[in-house]
Design a protein around this motif. Structure first.
Motif, short mmCIF file in Angstrom:
data_model
loop_
_atom_site.label_atom_id
_atom_site.label_comp_id
_atom_site.label_asym_id
_atom_site.label_seq_id
_atom_site.Cartn_x
_atom_site.Cartn_y
_atom_site.Cartn_z
N LYS A 44 25.95 -2.02 46.48
CA LYS A 44 25.15 -1.80 47.68
C LYS A 44 23.69 -2.13 47.39
N PRO A 45 22.99 -2.74 48.33
CA PRO A 45 21.62 -3.21 48.05
C PRO A 45 20.55 -2.14 48.07
N ILE A 46 20.86 -0.97 48.62
CA ILE A 46 19.87 0.09 48.78
C ILE A 46 20.34 1.36 48.07
N ILE A 47 19.41 2.04 47.41
CA ILE A 47 19.64 3.38 46.89
C ILE A 47 18.69 4.32 47.62
N LEU A 48 19.24 5.32 48.30
CA LEU A 48 18.43 6.35 48.93
C LEU A 48 18.41 7.55 48.01
N LEU A 49 17.23 7.91 47.52
CA LEU A 49 17.09 8.96 46.51
C LEU A 49 16.24 10.10 47.06
N SER A 50 16.86 11.27 47.17
CA SER A 50 16.19 12.43 47.74
C SER A 50 16.11 13.56 46.74
N GLY A 51 15.22 14.49 47.01
CA GLY A 51 15.09 15.69 46.20
C GLY A 51 13.94 16.49 46.73
N MET A 147 6.92 -7.14 52.88
CA MET A 147 8.02 -6.65 52.07
C MET A 147 9.32 -7.32 52.49
N SER A 148 10.16 -7.61 51.51
CA SER A 148 11.50 -8.12 51.78
C SER A 148 12.34 -7.90 50.52
N ARG A 149 13.63 -8.09 50.66
CA ARG A 149 14.54 -7.90 49.52
C ARG A 149 15.30 -9.20 49.27
N ARG A 150 15.30 -9.63 48.01
CA ARG A 150 16.09 -10.81 47.66
C ARG A 150 17.57 -10.47 47.66
N ASN A 151 18.42 -11.49 47.74
CA ASN A 151 19.86 -11.27 47.86
C ASN A 151 20.44 -10.47 46.70
N ASP A 152 19.89 -10.65 45.51
CA ASP A 152 20.46 -10.00 44.32
C ASP A 152 19.70 -8.74 43.92
N GLU A 153 18.82 -8.26 44.78
CA GLU A 153 17.93 -7.17 44.41
C GLU A 153 18.43 -5.82 44.92
N ILE A 154 18.20 -4.78 44.11
CA ILE A 154 18.49 -3.41 44.50
C ILE A 154 17.16 -2.71 44.77
N VAL A 155 17.02 -2.12 45.95
CA VAL A 155 15.79 -1.42 46.32
C VAL A 155 16.07 0.08 46.35
N ILE A 156 15.24 0.83 45.62
CA ILE A 156 15.35 2.29 45.56
C ILE A 156 14.31 2.86 46.52
N ILE A 157 14.75 3.64 47.49
CA ILE A 157 13.85 4.27 48.44
C ILE A 157 13.86 5.77 48.17
N MET A 176 23.68 3.49 48.70
CA MET A 176 24.20 4.55 47.87
C MET A 176 23.20 5.70 47.90
N CYS A 177 23.70 6.93 47.99
CA CYS A 177 22.83 8.09 48.10
C CYS A 177 22.81 8.90 46.79
N MET A 178 21.61 9.32 46.38
CA MET A 178 21.45 10.13 45.18
C MET A 178 20.56 11.32 45.49
N TYR A 179 20.86 12.43 44.80
CA TYR A 179 20.08 13.65 44.97
C TYR A 179 19.64 14.15 43.60
N VAL A 180 18.35 14.43 43.47
CA VAL A 180 17.82 14.92 42.19
C VAL A 180 17.15 16.28 42.40
N SER A 181 17.37 17.18 41.47
CA SER A 181 16.70 18.46 41.50
C SER A 181 17.00 19.21 40.20
N VAL A 182 16.33 20.34 40.03
CA VAL A 182 16.62 21.21 38.89
C VAL A 182 17.85 22.03 39.23
N ARG A 183 18.85 21.98 38.37
CA ARG A 183 20.09 22.74 38.61
C ARG A 183 20.31 23.82 37.54
N THR A 184 19.37 23.94 36.60
CA THR A 184 19.52 24.85 35.47
C THR A 184 18.59 26.04 35.61
N ARG A 185 19.10 27.23 35.33
CA ARG A 185 18.30 28.45 35.36
C ARG A 185 17.93 28.86 33.94
N LEU A 186 16.71 29.34 33.75
CA LEU A 186 16.31 29.91 32.48
C LEU A 186 16.78 31.36 32.42
#
Length: 313
Positions: A44-51, A147-157, A176-186
């Motif tokens: 997939k050409p796009i990565i949507l990254l949230s947190g 701004m534009s994206r080439r055919n072989d390029e992956i863009v992370i938003i 493709m969707c990704m989620y980042v955060s702290v999941r560990t407790r001290l």
């Protein structure tokens, strides 16, 4: 899955800081490498990254970009922050408000959703568009860039609302969707736990003090609004993620101790006394043995919050 890290174990490892740091950074790098591999396999050409705020999503996006390039793929990162609506006397009347009547800075409606949606589709299709530039100092737009994206390029938003369907709509065909955060407790010596949200607050306290000239009181005061925004607009959509990254770095709080302990201790009996999170953070910082900031690698996510990063934020 929630994970735990005992302060006693962290202190034992910190006796050999260089080995501890290498192991911790290798663990984080493994997450990034797996995320890159998943992205490549998705085709997939796009990565949507949230947190949420303080999750380290900007570092994760830039590290992911670097990893993709190292594997021979063209990639670049865009920030959704550029799509914030300007705040001036006229536009402020239309911006969303919280329960106290203040501008809701966490709301997805702070974004220019129609413009972002249009540009997201053009990006996926490889069409050119003019991406706005947002100036946080003036809370206004300061021009635009082609701004534009080439055919072989992956863009992370990356952005806090990258998985919110109100903003991004139905993207499963091209993103493709990704989620980042702290999941560990001290875990402290008496068994009490420090919530991941407070680890992220440590990060914000460092960053705000060092680079945004905010006093501790202001950062703690904003914490309630930020947490409210997370619960309403961010965490409800983390289940949309195809891949999760735990951005907890085992030695990070030991580094933040150098920046926070003395300052928070000196002010704990002033206005900070009304913030329970301050007392909780001080308890854990007091138990941790410090790790000197000089040991932190220049590409570490921790550098997003203490400075000295080789990444171009």
């Amino acid at each position: 899955m929630v994970k735990f890290a005992a302060v006693s174990s962290i202190n034992r490892e910190a006796a050999d800081p260089q080995s501890f740091i290498k192991l911790s950074e290798d663990n984080y790098s493994a997450y990034i490498a797996e995320a890159a591999q998943r992205a490549i396999l998705s085709e997939k050409p796009i990565i949507l990254l949230s947190g949420p705020s303080g999750s380290g999503k900007t570092s994760a996006a830039l590290r992911l970009e670097k990893c993709l390039k190292e594997q021979g793929h063209s990639a670049h990162t865009l920030s959704m922050d550029n799509y914030f609506l300007p705040i001036d006397e006229e536009s402020a009347k239309e911006l969303p408000r919280d329960e106290d009547g203040n501008i809701d800075l966490e709301s997805p409606l702070r974004l220019d959703i129609p413009l972002f949606s249009e540009h997201l589709r053009k990006l996926a299709a490889g069409e050119e568009f003019d991406m706005p530039r947002f100036d946080f100092a003036t809370q206004s737009r300061s021009g635009s860039v082609k701004m534009s994206r080439r055919n072989d390029e992956i863009v992370i938003i990356e952005g806090i609302h990258a998985l919110n369907p109100t903003v991004t709509g139905d993207t499963h065909k091209f993103a493709m969707c990704m989620y980042v955060s702290v999941r560990t407790r001290l875990r402290s010596a008496d068994g009490s736990l420090l919530h991941p949200r407070h680890i992220r607050l440590m990060r914000r306290l460092c960053r705000d003090k060092l680079f945004r000239k905010r006093q501790y009181e202001e950062s703690f005061r904003m914490f309630a609004s930020v947490s409210r925004g997370e619960d309403l607009y961010i965490t409800p959509y983390k289940s949309r993620a195809d891949f999760d990254i735990d951005t907890f770095i085992a030695y990070e709080a030991s580094v933040y101790k150098n920046f926070l302990l003395d300052g928070l201790t000196a002010q704990k009996d002033t206005e900070l006394a009304k913030f329970p999170a301050c007392e909780e953070i001080l308890k854990f910082l007091g138990e941790l043995d410090p790790v000197a900031p000089e040991y932190v690698p220049s590409a570490s996510m921790i550098r997003e919050f203490i400075g000295g990063s080789e990444l171009n934020y």
